[in-house]
Design a protein around this motif. Sequence first.
Motif, mmCIF file in Angstrom:
data_model
loop_
_atom_site.group_PDB
_atom_site.id
_atom_site.type_symbol
_atom_site.label_atom_id
_atom_site.label_comp_id
_atom_site.label_asym_id
_atom_site.label_seq_id
_atom_site.Cartn_x
_atom_site.Cartn_y
_atom_site.Cartn_z
ATOM 1 N N VAL A 27 16.294 -1.396 -24.901
ATOM 2 C CA VAL A 27 17.679 -1.381 -24.307
ATOM 3 C C VAL A 27 17.788 -0.584 -22.980
ATOM 4 O O VAL A 27 17.520 0.650 -23.042
ATOM 5 C CB VAL A 27 18.507 -0.855 -25.496
ATOM 6 N N ARG A 28 18.097 -1.287 -21.882
ATOM 7 C CA ARG A 28 18.253 -0.444 -20.767
ATOM 8 C C ARG A 28 19.414 -0.046 -20.277
ATOM 9 O O ARG A 28 19.700 1.086 -20.016
ATOM 10 C CB ARG A 28 17.640 -1.388 -19.568
ATOM 11 N N SER A 29 20.545 -0.828 -20.938
ATOM 12 C CA SER A 29 21.833 -0.134 -20.474
ATOM 13 C C SER A 29 22.926 -0.967 -21.578
ATOM 14 O O SER A 29 22.546 -2.234 -21.807
ATOM 15 C CB SER A 29 22.340 -0.308 -19.195
ATOM 16 N N ILE A 30 23.905 -0.384 -21.740
ATOM 17 C CA ILE A 30 25.215 -0.970 -22.362
ATOM 18 C C ILE A 30 26.311 -0.808 -21.473
ATOM 19 O O ILE A 30 26.726 0.049 -21.337
ATOM 20 C CB ILE A 30 25.266 -0.355 -23.823
ATOM 21 N N MET A 31 26.602 -1.929 -20.897
ATOM 22 C CA MET A 31 27.714 -2.075 -19.996
ATOM 23 C C MET A 31 28.967 -1.721 -20.455
ATOM 24 O O MET A 31 29.592 -0.631 -20.183
ATOM 25 C CB MET A 31 27.653 -3.016 -18.938
ATOM 26 N N TYR A 84 30.299 -6.812 -26.595
ATOM 27 C CA TYR A 84 29.653 -6.027 -26.003
ATOM 28 C C TYR A 84 28.803 -6.468 -25.103
ATOM 29 O O TYR A 84 27.786 -7.578 -25.302
ATOM 30 C CB TYR A 84 29.254 -4.757 -26.958
ATOM 31 N N SER A 85 28.095 -6.031 -23.915
ATOM 32 C CA SER A 85 27.346 -6.449 -22.815
ATOM 33 C C SER A 85 26.191 -5.302 -22.851
ATOM 34 O O SER A 85 26.351 -4.311 -22.829
ATOM 35 C CB SER A 85 27.941 -6.604 -21.453
ATOM 36 N N VAL A 86 24.983 -5.884 -22.922
ATOM 37 C CA VAL A 86 23.873 -5.175 -23.089
ATOM 38 C C VAL A 86 22.612 -5.825 -21.933
ATOM 39 O O VAL A 86 22.693 -7.078 -21.756
ATOM 40 C CB VAL A 86 23.135 -5.229 -24.357
ATOM 41 N N GLN A 87 21.835 -4.838 -21.359
ATOM 42 C CA GLN A 87 20.616 -5.344 -20.521
ATOM 43 C C GLN A 87 19.502 -4.845 -21.256
ATOM 44 O O GLN A 87 19.503 -3.741 -21.732
ATOM 45 C CB GLN A 87 20.865 -4.813 -19.285
ATOM 46 N N LEU A 88 18.566 -5.402 -21.429
ATOM 47 C CA LEU A 88 17.410 -5.244 -22.308
ATOM 48 C C LEU A 88 15.960 -5.799 -21.825
ATOM 49 O O LEU A 88 16.215 -7.141 -21.245
ATOM 50 C CB LEU A 88 17.514 -5.484 -23.817
ATOM 51 N N THR A 89 14.895 -5.304 -21.908
ATOM 52 C CA THR A 89 13.633 -6.070 -21.908
ATOM 53 C C THR A 89 13.129 -6.554 -23.165
ATOM 54 O O THR A 89 12.976 -5.808 -24.076
ATOM 55 C CB THR A 89 12.735 -4.849 -21.195
ATOM 56 N N PHE A 90 13.124 -7.822 -23.255
ATOM 57 C CA PHE A 90 12.701 -8.611 -24.277
ATOM 58 C C PHE A 90 11.322 -8.865 -24.633
ATOM 59 O O PHE A 90 10.787 -9.321 -23.415
ATOM 60 C CB PHE A 90 13.436 -9.454 -24.771
ATOM 61 N N ARG A 91 10.545 -8.470 -25.682
ATOM 62 C CA ARG A 91 8.990 -8.807 -25.642
ATOM 63 C C ARG A 91 8.575 -9.464 -26.911
ATOM 64 O O ARG A 91 9.225 -9.034 -27.977
ATOM 65 C CB ARG A 91 8.190 -7.414 -25.517
ATOM 66 N N LYS A 102 27.426 -14.932 -26.508
ATOM 67 C CA LYS A 102 28.070 -15.566 -26.015
ATOM 68 C C LYS A 102 27.933 -15.912 -24.436
ATOM 69 O O LYS A 102 28.098 -17.112 -24.283
ATOM 70 C CB LYS A 102 29.577 -14.624 -25.768
ATOM 71 N N GLU A 103 27.326 -15.306 -23.637
ATOM 72 C CA GLU A 103 26.638 -15.258 -22.218
ATOM 73 C C GLU A 103 25.684 -14.667 -22.221
ATOM 74 O O GLU A 103 25.276 -13.540 -22.593
ATOM 75 C CB GLU A 103 27.494 -14.951 -21.229
ATOM 76 N N GLY A 104 24.643 -15.198 -21.190
ATOM 77 C CA GLY A 104 23.316 -14.348 -20.878
ATOM 78 C C GLY A 104 22.931 -14.980 -19.632
ATOM 79 O O GLY A 104 22.931 -16.087 -19.153
ATOM 80 N N HIS A 105 21.910 -14.227 -18.923
ATOM 81 C CA HIS A 105 21.290 -14.918 -17.942
ATOM 82 C C HIS A 105 20.032 -13.910 -17.599
ATOM 83 O O HIS A 105 19.861 -12.875 -17.935
ATOM 84 C CB HIS A 105 22.231 -14.613 -16.578
ATOM 85 N N PHE A 106 19.011 -14.495 -16.651
ATOM 86 C CA PHE A 106 17.857 -13.892 -16.497
ATOM 87 C C PHE A 106 18.110 -13.085 -15.171
ATOM 88 O O PHE A 106 19.014 -13.261 -14.408
ATOM 89 C CB PHE A 106 16.685 -14.910 -16.178
ATOM 90 N N VAL A 159 -1.146 -12.852 -26.924
ATOM 91 C CA VAL A 159 -0.250 -13.328 -25.729
ATOM 92 C C VAL A 159 1.065 -12.373 -25.954
ATOM 93 O O VAL A 159 1.757 -12.303 -26.928
ATOM 94 C CB VAL A 159 0.280 -14.761 -26.021
ATOM 95 N N LEU A 160 1.197 -11.792 -24.638
ATOM 96 C CA LEU A 160 2.461 -10.912 -24.608
ATOM 97 C C LEU A 160 3.376 -11.572 -23.499
ATOM 98 O O LEU A 160 2.993 -11.781 -22.330
ATOM 99 C CB LEU A 160 2.027 -9.414 -24.225
ATOM 100 N N TYR A 161 4.705 -11.635 -24.073
ATOM 101 C CA TYR A 161 5.725 -12.517 -23.293
ATOM 102 C C TYR A 161 6.767 -11.141 -22.888
ATOM 103 O O TYR A 161 7.278 -10.659 -23.968
ATOM 104 C CB TYR A 161 6.265 -13.477 -23.924
ATOM 105 N N SER A 162 7.151 -10.899 -21.926
ATOM 106 C CA SER A 162 8.144 -9.871 -21.486
ATOM 107 C C SER A 162 9.085 -10.479 -20.235
ATOM 108 O O SER A 162 8.729 -11.478 -19.511
ATOM 109 C CB SER A 162 7.497 -8.838 -20.881
ATOM 110 N N ILE A 163 10.225 -10.089 -20.762
ATOM 111 C CA ILE A 163 11.405 -10.615 -19.762
ATOM 112 C C ILE A 163 12.603 -9.988 -19.712
ATOM 113 O O ILE A 163 12.844 -9.307 -20.891
ATOM 114 C CB ILE A 163 11.841 -12.327 -20.093
ATOM 115 N N ARG A 164 13.244 -9.577 -18.549
ATOM 116 C CA ARG A 164 14.346 -8.905 -18.532
ATOM 117 C C ARG A 164 15.825 -9.795 -18.568
ATOM 118 O O ARG A 164 15.942 -10.626 -17.841
ATOM 119 C CB ARG A 164 14.564 -7.957 -17.198
#
Length: 453
Positions: free
Chosen positions: A70-74, A83-90, A129-133, A151-156
Motif C-alpha cells: 500500500v503506497r498511499s491512501i488518498m 476510499y481511494s488507495v494506490q498500491l503495488t499489486f503482485r 468503483k473506479e480504477g486505472h493503471f 512467474v512474478l507479475y507486478s503492477i502499480r
Amino acid sequence: MGSGHYFWAIFYFASLCSASLANNAKINFREKEKKVLDQILGAGKYDARIRPSGINGTDGPAIVRINLFVRSIMTISDIKMEYSVQLTFREQWTDERLKFDDIQGRLKYLTLTEANRVWMPDLFFSNEKEGHFHNIIMPNVYIRIFPNGSVLYSIRISLTLACPMNLKLYPLDRQICSLRMASYGWTTNDLVFLWKEGDPVQVVKNLHLPRFTLEKFLTDYCNSKTNTGEYSCLKVDLLFKREFSYYLIQIYIPCCMLVIVSWVSFWLDQGAVPARVSLGVTTLLTMATQTSGINASLPPVSYTKAIDVWTGVCLTFVFGALLEFALVNYASRSDMHKENMKKKRRDLEQASLDAASDLLDTDSNATFAMKPLVRHPGDPMALEKRLQCEVHMQAPKRPNCCKTWLSKFPTRQCSRSKRIDVISRITFPLVFALFNLVYWSTYLFREEEDETF
C-alpha cells in the motif's frame, strides 16, 4: 626507450582485445536471452489460453500467491462511503511450460512488459468503483520469468473502493474498509488464490490521513459460492480510527459556547426585552446553521448518530432558554397586573377608612374620638402586611437549601418572574453538565464495546 614504447604498445593492444571479447560475450549473452524467450514463447510452443497445471504437474488447481504494498491512501469519503488507495499489486505462480536453462546461474530471470504473452489469472477487485493503471513515463508493469518456471507479475494501480460505514458512533467511530480480490471465471477446481507467506501486506511508513488513522489491518479469505461454483477470494480489512480532535475544535466546543451564551439572558433585566429576544434568536439561528452544516457533510441515514444526539440536545437547550424568557415575560406581566390590583384595592380601603375617620371626627362634640396610632388587629391592611411578613420572614421548620438561598434576595425580587430566572441560572447548567456526563460515558464505552475487529 625503444623497449618501453614496445611494452606500452603491447599493453594497449591487449586491453583493446579484452574489451572487445567482453563486449562480444555480452552480445552473445543477450542473444542467448533472446533465444531462450523465442524457445519458450515462440509460435506454436506456448498457448496463453491454457492455464498452468497444479502442484508438481498434477491436474489440480493452479496456485497463485498474492501480496500487496500500500503506497498511499488518498481520501476516505463519508458521503459516498468509499476510499481511494494506490498500491503495488503482485501475483506469483508456477508454469512448468516456462522452464529454461539459466546458463550456469548467469541468467537469473527473463523480463516481459506484455501481459498477454503468458497466461494470467483472471483476478478482479469485487468492491471496486473506479480504477486505472499508471503509464507515466512507461507502463508501471513487469513480468519476470524464473528458470524454474515461476512467474512474478507486478503492477502499480490506483483504486476507488466501496466502504460501507456504520455511523452510529460518528465522530467517535472506527470504520473497517475492505479490499476484496476474487477470480472472475475460474472456480476453485482450476484456480486458488493464497496469501504469500510471511508478510503478504505491507504499508508505507509514515502514512498520513487528514481525519483518520490506520490502526491495523488483517488478511483473510472470503470464498464465495454461486450457482456456477465456488470462487477463490482474498480480502484485506483496514481498520481506520477517526481523529476526534478536529471535531472537538470544530463542532463540540462551538456548540458548548453557544449553549453557554444563551444562558446570559438569565442574568439580564426582565425589562430588557430587545436584548433578551435578540440574544435568544441569534443563538438559536447559529445553532441551527451549525447543525445543518454538520448534516451536509454526512450521508442521509435512517438511524441516529452520536453527533445528532449532541446537536439535538444543544439546540433544545438554546430553544429552552428562549422559551424561558417568554415564560418570564408572561409571569412579569401577571405580577404587574396583580400588583396594580392590590394597589387599587389598598387605595380603595384607604379612602374608605379616611371617610369613616372624618365621619367620626364630626359626629358629636361630647364624644371625643381620636385615631389610633396603631391599626386594629382586624384591619385588612394590617392583616395583609402581617401575612406577607410571615411568608417572607418566617423560617421553615426544616431547613431547605433552595429556599434559604432564594430568601437572600430582597422582597421585591421574590416575584414569580424573578424566581424563574434565578432557578434557570442553576437548573440549566446542572442539567447540561449531567447530559455531558451521560453522553461521554455512554459513547466512549460503546466505542470500546462495539469494536469487533
